[in-house]
Design a protein around this motif. Sequence first.
Motif, PDB file in Angstrom:
ATOM      1  N   ALA A 204       0.780  -1.246  -0.012  1.00 26.80           N
ATOM      2  CA  ALA A 204      -0.220  -0.221   0.048  1.00 26.80           C
ATOM      3  C   ALA A 204       0.885   1.232   0.021  1.00 26.80           C
ATOM      4  CB  ALA A 204      -0.884  -0.084   1.091  1.00 26.80           C
ATOM      5  N   ARG A 205       2.009   1.149   0.772  1.00 24.42           N
ATOM      6  CA  ARG A 205       3.010   2.279   0.631  1.00 24.42           C
ATOM      7  C   ARG A 205       3.881   2.521  -0.598  1.00 24.42           C
ATOM      8  NH1 ARG A 205       5.665   2.733   6.532  1.00 24.42           N
ATOM      9  NH2 ARG A 205       6.438   4.821   5.460  1.00 24.42           N
ATOM     10  N   ALA A 206       4.193   3.652  -0.850  1.00 23.44           N
ATOM     11  CA  ALA A 206       5.211   3.942  -2.118  1.00 23.44           C
ATOM     12  C   ALA A 206       6.306   3.212  -1.594  1.00 23.44           C
ATOM     13  CB  ALA A 206       4.989   5.370  -2.321  1.00 23.44           C
ATOM     14  N   SER A 207       7.000   2.740  -2.729  1.00 27.44           N
ATOM     15  CA  SER A 207       8.482   2.265  -2.204  1.00 27.44           C
ATOM     16  C   SER A 207       9.505   3.184  -2.368  1.00 27.44           C
ATOM     17  CB  SER A 207       8.962   1.137  -3.538  1.00 27.44           C
ATOM     18  OG  SER A 207       9.060   1.668  -4.587  1.00 27.44           O
ATOM     19  N   GLU A 208      10.627   3.076  -1.997  1.00 26.40           N
ATOM     20  CA  GLU A 208      11.947   4.014  -2.268  1.00 26.40           C
ATOM     21  C   GLU A 208      11.999   4.537  -3.392  1.00 26.40           C
ATOM     22  OE1 GLU A 208      16.608   4.229  -1.435  1.00 26.40           O
ATOM     23  OE2 GLU A 208      15.751   2.540  -0.844  1.00 26.40           O
ATOM     24  N   VAL A 209      11.967   3.438  -4.419  1.00 31.08           N
ATOM     25  CA  VAL A 209      11.961   3.827  -5.730  1.00 31.08           C
ATOM     26  C   VAL A 209      11.140   5.024  -6.571  1.00 31.08           C
ATOM     27  CG1 VAL A 209      12.372   3.046  -8.147  1.00 31.08           C
ATOM     28  CG2 VAL A 209      13.237   1.631  -6.157  1.00 31.08           C
ATOM     29  N   ASP A 210       9.724   4.922  -5.810  1.00 31.51           N
ATOM     30  CA  ASP A 210       8.854   5.764  -6.149  1.00 31.51           C
ATOM     31  C   ASP A 210       8.956   7.080  -5.674  1.00 31.51           C
ATOM     32  OD1 ASP A 210       6.744   4.047  -7.590  1.00 31.51           O
ATOM     33  OD2 ASP A 210       6.670   2.989  -5.773  1.00 31.51           O
ATOM     34  N   ARG A 211       9.808   7.021  -4.517  1.00 32.17           N
ATOM     35  CA  ARG A 211       9.603   8.431  -3.726  1.00 32.17           C
ATOM     36  C   ARG A 211      10.975   9.069  -4.516  1.00 32.17           C
ATOM     37  NH1 ARG A 211       8.375   5.180   0.862  1.00 32.17           N
ATOM     38  NH2 ARG A 211      10.807   5.016   1.438  1.00 32.17           N
ATOM     39  N   VAL A 212      12.049   8.406  -5.071  1.00 32.00           N
ATOM     40  CA  VAL A 212      12.986   8.801  -5.491  1.00 32.00           C
ATOM     41  C   VAL A 212      12.742   9.582  -7.030  1.00 32.00           C
ATOM     42  CG1 VAL A 212      15.235   8.470  -6.755  1.00 32.00           C
ATOM     43  CG2 VAL A 212      14.944   7.570  -4.481  1.00 32.00           C
ATOM     44  N   LEU A 213      11.715   8.917  -7.807  1.00 33.59           N
ATOM     45  CA  LEU A 213      11.335   9.189  -9.068  1.00 33.59           C
ATOM     46  C   LEU A 213      10.244  10.488  -8.700  1.00 33.59           C
ATOM     47  CD1 LEU A 213      10.621   5.802 -10.250  1.00 33.59           C
ATOM     48  CD2 LEU A 213      12.025   7.482 -11.489  1.00 33.59           C
ATOM     49  N   TRP A 214       9.704  10.389  -7.498  1.00 29.18           N
ATOM     50  CA  TRP A 214       8.447  11.740  -7.500  1.00 29.18           C
ATOM     51  C   TRP A 214       9.338  12.651  -6.988  1.00 29.18           C
ATOM     52  CZ3 TRP A 214       4.680   8.606  -3.823  1.00 29.18           C
ATOM     53  CH2 TRP A 214       4.120   7.637  -4.269  1.00 29.18           C
ATOM     54  N   ARG A 215      10.376  12.668  -6.235  1.00 29.03           N
ATOM     55  CA  ARG A 215      11.426  13.923  -5.716  1.00 29.03           C
ATOM     56  C   ARG A 215      12.011  14.452  -7.011  1.00 29.03           C
ATOM     57  NH1 ARG A 215      12.455  11.036  -1.125  1.00 29.03           N
ATOM     58  NH2 ARG A 215      14.183  10.037  -2.021  1.00 29.03           N
ATOM     59  N   ALA A 216      12.290  13.710  -8.141  1.00 26.13           N
ATOM     60  CA  ALA A 216      12.729  14.116  -9.455  1.00 26.13           C
ATOM     61  C   ALA A 216      11.847  14.458 -10.296  1.00 26.13           C
ATOM     62  CB  ALA A 216      13.634  13.093 -10.294  1.00 26.13           C
ATOM     63  N   GLY A 217      10.526  14.706  -9.967  1.00 23.77           N
ATOM     64  CA  GLY A 217       9.465  15.261 -10.999  1.00 23.77           C
ATOM     65  C   GLY A 217       8.789  14.183 -11.889  1.00 23.77           C
ATOM     66  N   HIS A 218       8.970  12.929 -11.480  1.00 22.79           N
ATOM     67  CA  HIS A 218       8.578  11.859 -12.447  1.00 22.79           C
ATOM     68  C   HIS A 218       7.347  11.273 -11.608  1.00 22.79           C
ATOM     69  CE1 HIS A 218      11.896  11.936 -15.355  1.00 22.79           C
ATOM     70  NE2 HIS A 218      12.619  11.760 -14.179  1.00 22.79           N
ATOM     71  N   ARG A 219       6.026  11.226 -12.604  1.00 22.03           N
ATOM     72  CA  ARG A 219       5.071  10.671 -12.227  1.00 22.03           C
ATOM     73  C   ARG A 219       4.620   9.230 -12.983  1.00 22.03           C
ATOM     74  NH1 ARG A 219       6.297  13.370  -8.657  1.00 22.03           N
ATOM     75  NH2 ARG A 219       5.255  15.101  -7.398  1.00 22.03           N
ATOM     76  N   PRO A 220       3.849   8.292 -12.320  1.00 20.04           N
ATOM     77  CA  PRO A 220       3.406   7.163 -12.965  1.00 20.04           C
ATOM     78  C   PRO A 220       2.864   7.455 -14.511  1.00 20.04           C
ATOM     79  CG  PRO A 220       2.822   6.980 -10.567  1.00 20.04           C
ATOM     80  CD  PRO A 220       3.281   8.410 -10.791  1.00 20.04           C
ATOM     81  N   ALA A 221       2.882   6.735 -15.259  1.00 19.31           N
ATOM     82  CA  ALA A 221       2.418   6.696 -16.816  1.00 19.31           C
ATOM     83  C   ALA A 221       1.535   5.595 -17.211  1.00 19.31           C
ATOM     84  CB  ALA A 221       3.685   6.905 -17.725  1.00 19.31           C
ATOM     85  N   THR A 222       0.666   5.839 -18.147  1.00 16.77           N
ATOM     86  CA  THR A 222      -0.103   4.752 -18.425  1.00 16.77           C
ATOM     87  C   THR A 222       0.482   4.158 -19.699  1.00 16.77           C
ATOM     88  OG1 THR A 222      -2.125   5.831 -17.978  1.00 16.77           O
ATOM     89  CG2 THR A 222      -2.353   4.252 -19.412  1.00 16.77           C
ATOM     90  N   VAL A 223       1.201   3.134 -19.565  1.00 20.15           N
ATOM     91  CA  VAL A 223       2.082   2.666 -20.710  1.00 20.15           C
ATOM     92  C   VAL A 223       2.279   1.035 -20.538  1.00 20.15           C
ATOM     93  CG1 VAL A 223       4.100   2.463 -19.357  1.00 20.15           C
ATOM     94  CG2 VAL A 223       4.232   2.758 -21.729  1.00 20.15           C
TER      95      VAL A 223
END
Length: 283
Positions: A204-223
């Motif tokens: 349920a909680r975001a992973s460390e990799v998610d948080r690193v990506l979010w801090r860099a301005g990346h958001r999940p994509a529909t792909v």
Amino acid sequence: MRPPSLDRFAPIGLEELVAESALLTRVDRKYVVPLAEASMLLERLNDGMRVLELGGLRDFAYESIYFDTPDLLSFRMAAQPRRRRFKLRTRTYLDTQASFLEVKTRGARSATVKDRIPYELSVRDRLTGDARDYAADALAAIGVEPRRASGLGATMTTRYRRATLVTADGSARATVDTGLRWDDASGATLSLPALAIIETKSGARASEVDRVLWRAGHRPATVSKYATGLAALHPDLPRNRWSRLLRGPFSDAAASTPPASTAHPTSLHQPAPHPEESSCVAV
């Protein structure tokens, strides 16, 4: 461009990875990231991350061959999207020459079920009679007329290299796909050497990799490798669901490839569907 460096992470074996990160309930997120930036993002992960290592290798060559009906039922179910949909492919681990037939279905309650069986390497680009029976059962489970399995043919081949990371406590993992290439049955080709697709899997909680990506301005994509790649190669197909990617990171790469055929890939080798089959899908 070179793939991101994984040298600083400790190795983890396949059996240990499966045992530690068997996530009963998980959230999957995908990100499309420039390859150079993916390398920098991996450098920001803590040293407790581990990387799958087999036979001294830390990234592995994958090949997936997708099968669809002449009217691209699987693609169109993803493009609309339908609550009930399916994806059928052979997946081959080229380094070990192991091949599997995989089917992923989503039913009325949006629960995704993925199943696979070993498959003969030499026939991975086509469906045997047993494979069609296997596909028919999967279609029937989501309310699609099972006889549609008789029209399934190879539509798209994707190739890439994949590295798999897992957190120190095994609660989350991520895959990093590079060297992305698509070849469809009409002869059209798409290559994205400057991009990486990162997929995270966590609870349920975001992973460390998610948080690193979010801090860099990346958001999940529909792909979807299959559906987004097919839409990129064939502009006449429905594409609204992936419009941001097709106008952005996929557009520059698509422009550098040979012009895509306007013929739908399955139309080159598959018979036309029965007229009444257009009403066979339960939605």
